[in-house]
Design an enzyme around this catalytic site. Structure first.
Site, PDB file in Angstrom:
ATOM      1  N   LYS A  89      21.012  70.699  23.375  1.00 21.88           N
ATOM      2  CA  LYS A  89      20.189  69.889  22.481  1.00 21.88           C
ATOM      3  C   LYS A  89      19.294  70.823  21.664  1.00 21.88           C
ATOM      4  CE  LYS A  89      20.078  65.392  24.721  1.00 21.88           C
ATOM      5  NZ  LYS A  89      21.280  65.557  25.521  1.00 21.88           N
ATOM      6  N   ASP A 123      24.581  68.924  20.977  1.00 22.26           N
ATOM      7  CA  ASP A 123      24.509  67.548  21.452  1.00 22.26           C
ATOM      8  C   ASP A 123      23.712  66.661  20.503  1.00 22.26           C
ATOM      9  OD1 ASP A 123      25.102  65.532  23.212  1.00 22.26           O
ATOM     10  OD2 ASP A 123      24.329  66.578  24.974  1.00 22.26           O
ATOM     11  N   GLN A 152      27.826  60.301  16.457  1.00 16.91           N
ATOM     12  CA  GLN A 152      27.517  59.044  17.128  1.00 16.91           C
ATOM     13  C   GLN A 152      27.988  57.868  16.271  1.00 16.91           C
ATOM     14  OE1 GLN A 152      23.431  59.434  19.293  1.00 16.91           O
ATOM     15  NE2 GLN A 152      23.223  60.534  17.365  1.00 16.91           N
ATOM     16  N   ARG A 171      32.868  65.889  19.292  1.00 17.03           N
ATOM     17  CA  ARG A 171      32.716  64.902  20.365  1.00 17.03           C
ATOM     18  C   ARG A 171      32.272  63.589  19.738  1.00 17.03           C
ATOM     19  NH1 ARG A 171      28.183  66.379  24.291  1.00 17.03           N
ATOM     20  NH2 ARG A 171      29.737  67.780  25.203  1.00 17.03           N
ATOM     21  N   ALA A 176      23.443  56.864  22.079  1.00 17.27           N
ATOM     22  CA  ALA A 176      22.506  56.400  23.104  1.00 17.27           C
ATOM     23  C   ALA A 176      21.071  56.380  22.609  1.00 17.27           C
ATOM     24  CB  ALA A 176      22.616  57.300  24.334  1.00 17.27           C
ATOM     25  N   THR A 211      34.006  58.384  25.898  1.00 15.14           N
ATOM     26  CA  THR A 211      33.815  56.972  26.182  1.00 15.14           C
ATOM     27  C   THR A 211      34.367  56.640  27.555  1.00 15.14           C
ATOM     28  OG1 THR A 211      34.200  54.704  25.383  1.00 15.14           O
ATOM     29  CG2 THR A 211      36.005  56.285  25.123  1.00 15.14           C
ATOM     30  N   ARG A 273      18.515  56.671  29.297  1.00 17.24           N
ATOM     31  CA  ARG A 273      19.511  56.406  28.245  1.00 17.24           C
ATOM     32  C   ARG A 273      20.843  55.997  28.856  1.00 17.24           C
ATOM     33  NH1 ARG A 273      16.946  61.016  25.674  1.00 17.24           N
ATOM     34  NH2 ARG A 273      18.585  62.394  26.426  1.00 17.24           N
ATOM     35  N   ARG A 274      21.207  56.579  29.989  1.00 18.98           N
ATOM     36  CA  ARG A 274      22.446  56.187  30.645  1.00 18.98           C
ATOM     37  C   ARG A 274      22.361  54.745  31.161  1.00 18.98           C
ATOM     38  NH1 ARG A 274      22.957  60.405  28.693  1.00 18.98           N
ATOM     39  NH2 ARG A 274      23.547  58.919  27.091  1.00 18.98           N
TER      40      ARG A 274
END
Length: 293
Positions: A89, A123, A152, A171, A176, A211, A273-274
């Site tokens: 990040k 990220d 995203q 990716r 999120a 995903t 966030r998860r």
């Protein structure tokens, strides 16, 4: 509304203090955050899975903290086998202080990772960091062409981002975070994800399909066949602790499956966030707390 509430909690210092100091959370956190990163990576790779390791931490306040984050990643590389990936990040590397600082620090990690046969993926973070994320990624690709980046699908410009990332490791995830003008309805996010996936699968880069959604996994597999990609031409990515049986099943079919493994003490924002992404995760979290009372 539940998702929005959980994302708001991820930014609450008061909630963070309550959750991180509770003796009831340790077992739950261990399901989603590695406590012994070397042991977890060893177990996953022996099972035929790839890893992308995230040393948790973001939003540093000064260059010294950013330097410490760089040192942590360089030390981490000694624990990873060739073929692994590290997720970084940029706010942990000083992006809030300056884009130049983040680029310099990320380049240091990329150079060290290349010497170990490890890749680096930049990220995703809050929407206001996205322009800086892609600017740093473009700068790094000049010397480190295999550096990856996250797109995203919940952001309206995600399709345009994918079209401009020809030849890159990308990716693709749903997202999120929150953002003005972003897609909120699950169906709209899924449609955006598929539109992006079509561009990436038909392109010249390396798609990383992040995903757990069974329908999107099936669509990814079908698109790979239609676009003539063999199993080495893309990969699935899933979170540590989420659908491990599906991870094993896909790997057993010969697919490349990479597990995103976070570790470190700064786990609160990540975990919130998860939980926001998957209500079933929240239900498990609450049941686990209740069982410990």
């Amino acid at each position: 509304m539940l998702r929005q509430a959980m994302l708001a909690l991820s930014k609450s210092r008061r909630a963070e203090r309550l959750v991180t100091t509770s003796p009831l959370t340790a077992d739950v956190v261990r399901r989603y955050v590695a406590d012994d990163i070397g042991a977890v990576v060893g177990d996953l790779t022996r099972d035929g899975l790839l890893v992308s390791v995230d040393h948790l931490g973001e939003e540093v306040n000064d260059p010294a903290q950013a330097e410490a984050a760089v040192a942590s990643y360089v030390a981490l590389l000694d624990l990873l086998p060739a073929g692994s990936d590290v997720s970084v990040k940029l706010t942990a590397l000083g992006l809030r202080q300056s884009q130049r600082l983040a680029t310099t620090n990320a380049a240091t990690i990329c150079a060290a990772a290349a010497g170990k046969g490890v890749t680096v993926t930049l990220d995703a973070e809050e929407h206001d960091t996205v322009p800086g994320l892609h600017a740093v990624h473009a700068a790094l690709r000049r010397d480190h062409p295999d550096v990856g980046v996250v797109v995203q699908a919940y952001l309206p410009d995600s399709l345009d981002r994918c079209e401009k990332l020809g030849g890159a490791r990308v990716r693709l995830c749903k997202g999120a975070y929150t953002a003005p003008g972003a897609y909120h309805r699950p169906a709209d996010i899924d449609r955006s994800f598929v539109r992006c996936l079509k561009i990436l699968m038909a392109g010249t880069g390396y798609p990383m399909v992040a995903t757990h959604d069974p329908r999107l996994l099936r669509i990814a597999s079908a698109l790979a066949v239609l676009d003539g990609r063999d199993l080495s031409g893309f990969e699935y990515q899933m979170l540590y602790g989420v659908r491990p049986d599906e991870q094993a099943r896909l790997a057993g079919l010969g697919a490349r499956v990479r597990v995103y493994v976070p570790y470190g003490s700064d786990w609160y924002a990540y975990l919130m966030r998860r939980l926001a992404e998957r209500p079933r995760n929240l239900a498990f979290f609450l049941r686990s707390l209740a069982s410990r009372r």
